[in-house]
Design an enzyme around this catalytic site. Structure first.
Site, short mmCIF file in Angstrom:
data_model
loop_
_atom_site.label_atom_id
_atom_site.label_comp_id
_atom_site.label_asym_id
_atom_site.label_seq_id
_atom_site.Cartn_x
_atom_site.Cartn_y
_atom_site.Cartn_z
N CYS A 81 0.83 -1.20 0.00
CA CYS A 81 0.00 0.00 0.00
C CYS A 81 0.87 1.26 0.00
CB CYS A 81 -0.93 0.00 1.21
SG CYS A 81 -2.08 -1.39 1.21
N CYS A 84 1.74 2.98 3.18
CA CYS A 84 2.26 2.10 4.24
C CYS A 84 3.73 1.77 4.06
CB CYS A 84 1.43 0.82 4.28
SG CYS A 84 1.83 -0.29 5.63
N THR A 151 -7.14 -7.94 12.11
CA THR A 151 -7.15 -6.91 11.08
C THR A 151 -6.39 -7.45 9.88
OG1 THR A 151 -7.29 -5.09 12.66
CG2 THR A 151 -6.48 -4.57 10.48
N SER A 175 -9.29 -4.22 5.54
CA SER A 175 -8.83 -2.96 4.95
C SER A 175 -9.22 -2.91 3.47
CB SER A 175 -7.30 -2.85 5.08
OG SER A 175 -6.93 -2.83 6.44
N LEU A 315 -2.67 -1.48 24.17
CA LEU A 315 -1.24 -1.75 24.18
C LEU A 315 -0.92 -2.57 22.94
CD1 LEU A 315 -0.82 -2.79 27.93
CD2 LEU A 315 -0.26 -0.56 26.93
N ARG A 316 0.34 -2.50 22.51
CA ARG A 316 0.72 -3.23 21.29
C ARG A 316 2.01 -3.99 21.50
NH1 ARG A 316 -1.84 1.31 20.56
NH2 ARG A 316 -3.39 1.51 18.91
N ASP A 587 27.34 3.59 1.23
CA ASP A 587 26.86 2.61 0.25
C ASP A 587 25.42 2.89 -0.17
OD1 ASP A 587 27.03 -0.02 -1.19
OD2 ASP A 587 25.42 -0.52 0.21
#
Length: 617
Positions: A81, A84, A151, A175, A315-316, A587
């Site tokens: 996406c 994203c 999700t 989505s 929380l994640r 580089d």
């Protein structure tokens, strides 16, 4: 209106298989002969009546109780996406550094035991993880967990959903940013529109209600489809959720693409004046509305224009095991490293509680907008001149082992942090958790101060890696005492204006130069003994690499710090780390310009050892 035919066609496609199953029975009822699947609806009257006080470890300093945990199962995704990630993808964490299934379940059990009653599985794209069905099934066994959601981009949903429902999946977010197949392919850079629609159809067919459809609204791309999406809710049990475009690293910080909640709502009310607001659920991130007579509803996620931090209960846990107390925040704490270091449940809870306790009141300060931001945005955003991105990606198990033994982690000072006078974002990277230390600036016009050293022994006038006959020799450190050793080194990469701007905007074709250089520096520190022939192997307990952009010199300033407990110092590890990070940055940029200079590679400080401490002042 031109929007209507599209929605009618899509509705017809979805309804074709939604009205009944093969026996003609309504979709909300099981077909004859099929087992009834319970979806996390077990009554728990006793538990509700005798519930213990909510866990102090999951309650922050503002009294917010965190009962909702999002777990990322993978960093990988089968779409690209545009808002994203870049088309070529992003650097992925090595598999060994990702959470194993058992580690995911161990952490989930701990959080549920402390009061989490909702878990959502995310990614990347969670449905490309091979054992996702098994993970759902095992989460289903956790007493006290009421909701298991997922999700997904919907590509694999139709194929996997029957198994996931039997395993215990109770909520689905899909989505979908457009109802036009060609535009879908443009946005996600892949085919698959019909697979997503099939997934939505399957979710409705299996009785999920509502099926949440997440749509990121972007000006000039899909804001003209708002009415089409809303029209879908007339006859389908959908909750279409319009999400304000949010400025993450990969989407160029273009705030002009954002369509605010109020603007979207005005558009809808012009078509449906009877649109009515629904009561907001506690801790909900969505503002929900419904058109009378419509089966579904529409919601708005107002992350940018009207944040919902005050009631946040989320929380994640990232795929590599970092705990994030705020999606938009900088701070991460590695639970994976604590787990692998043998931390007890009590110790894990202390780490979690400390992280939750540090959660800020709101995230608004992380989205400081330019002066030319759209007028609909809050003044606290418009008045700022500075945009800052700070990401923390790397942590190490060995560091955690040291911490459990009571040792602290040295915090290297930030260097060359400057306020930007332009509208471009300032980007700086750190492999360590964020610090409250005041930043210190380096100025190219400041006079170079002499190095100062202190300690019981003066510098030696003999080369230690040469024997009495002048041949190279490795120093024998077998009789030296083990002491705490810390070293900090720095380097400067003079990029030039073109490469500097591309890095600053994260627009290099090769990818994120700062992230690659940071990882290269960390890896180099761990491999120093293999690169420098007479260096001893050192078991590092901590490595930190920071890269910051210095606009005045069009330069990147690198600082690397290493820590270990042993008989020999870690200054070579720090110097190697800074030097290789600089080489990696060269580089990444050499296709743009070869007029790049690597300079000022030097030891900043060292502590520990018989010769005492060294500090370059």
């Amino acid at each position: 209106m031109a929007a209507q035919p599209v929605s009618r066609v899509v509705r017809r496609v979805l309804r074709a298989g939604v009205r009944s199953c093969s026996s003609g029975a309504p979709v909300t009822q099981p077909c004859p002969g099929e087992p009834v699947v319970e979806v996390l609806s077990r009554p728990r009257p006793f538990l509700e009546e005798h519930a213990a006080p909510f866990s102090a470890f999951l309650t922050d300093s503002f009294g917010r109780r965190h009962s909702y945990l999002r777990i990322s199962l993978t960093e990988r995704c089968n779409l690209r996406c545009q808002y994203c990630m870049p088309e070529e993808g992003v650097p992925l964490t090595p598999k060994a550094d990702l959470l194993t299934t058992e580690e995911i379940l161990t952490l989930a059990r701990l959080f549920v035991k402390e009061g989490v009653d909702k878990i959502r599985l995310t990614g990347g794209e969670p449905l490309i993880r091979p054992d996702v069905v098994d993970i759902v099934a095992q989460l289903r066994q956790l007493e006290g967990l009421r909701t298991i959601g997922i999700t997904t981009n919907g590509i694999n949903l139709a194929r996997l959903l029957p198994q996931l429902q039997k395993a215990g999946l109770s909520a689905i977010n899909i989505s979908l940013d457009t109802l036009v197949p060609a535009k879908f392919e443009f946005i996600v850079r892949r085919k698959g529109f019909h697979k997503v629609m099939e997934g939505i159809h399957k979710a409705i067919e299996l009785g999920y209600s509502p099926v949440k459809v997440n749509c990121v609204v972007m000006r000039g791309l899909n804001e003209d489809e708002l009415l089409d999406f809303v029209a879908l809710t007339e006859g389908l049990p959908l909750d279409v959720r319009f999400i304000e475009y949010m400025p993450f690293d990969g989407n160029k910080w273009n705030f002009k693409k954002m369509v605010s909640y109020k603007e979207m709502l005005d558009t809808l009310r012009q078509q449906w004046p009877e649109l009515e607001k629904l009561p907001e659920e506690e801790s909900s991130t969505a503002k929900a509305f419904k058109i009378p007579g419509f089966r579904g509803q529409v919601s708005f996620i107002t992350s940018m224009s009207e944040h919902f931090c005050g009631t946040c209960n989320r929380l994640r846990i990232t795929a590599d095991g970092n705990l994030k107390v705020c999606l938009f925040g900088n701070s991460e704490v590695s639970l994976r490293d604590h787990l692998r270091a043998g931390a007890s449940e009590e110790e894990l809870l202390r780490v979690i509680g400390a992280a939750v306790g540090r959660k800020k009141r709101q995230h608004a300060e992380l989205f400081l907008m330019r002066q030319d931001s759209p007028p609909a945005l809050p003044s606290t955003f418009r008045n700022s001149l500075r945009v800052q991105v700070l990401r923390h990606r790397v942590s190490f198990s060995s560091q955690m082992v040291t911490l459990w033994k009571g040792g602290g982690v040295p915090q290297a000072p930030l260097v060359a942090q400057r306020w930007l006078g332009s509208s471009l974002p300032q980007r700086h990277f750190s492999s360590h958790l964020d610090s409250d230390a005041n930043p210190k600036c380096l100025s190219p016009t400041e006079p170079r101060a002499p190095a100062a050293s202190s300690g019981p022994l003066p510098d030696s006038d003999q080369l230690t890696h040469v024997d009495t006959e002048g041949r190279m020799a490795m120093v024998d450190v077998g009789r030296k005492p083990n002491t705490e050793r810390v070293a900090v080194a720095s380097a400067v990469v003079l990029l030039g204006p073109v490469a500097f701007k591309l890095i600053q905007e994260n627009q290099l074709k090769k990818g994120d130069a700062l992230a690659v250089a940071q990882l290269a520096g960390i890896q180099a520190a761990k491999l120093t003994s293999q690169l420098i022939p007479l260096c001893h192997h050192v078991a590092l307990s901590h490595v930190q690499v920071q890269l910051e952009l210095d606009r005045t010199r069009h330069a990147a300033v690198i600082q690397a710090s290493c820590r270990a407990r042993g008989p020999t110092g870690v200054e070579m590890e720090a110097l190697t780390s800074a030097a290789v990070a600089a080489l990696a940055l060269y580089d990444m940029c050499k296709a743009v310009s070869r007029d790049i200079v690597l300079a000022e590679i030097k030891l900043v400080s060292k502590t520990g050892g018989q010769r005492g401490d060294f500090h370059r002042t």
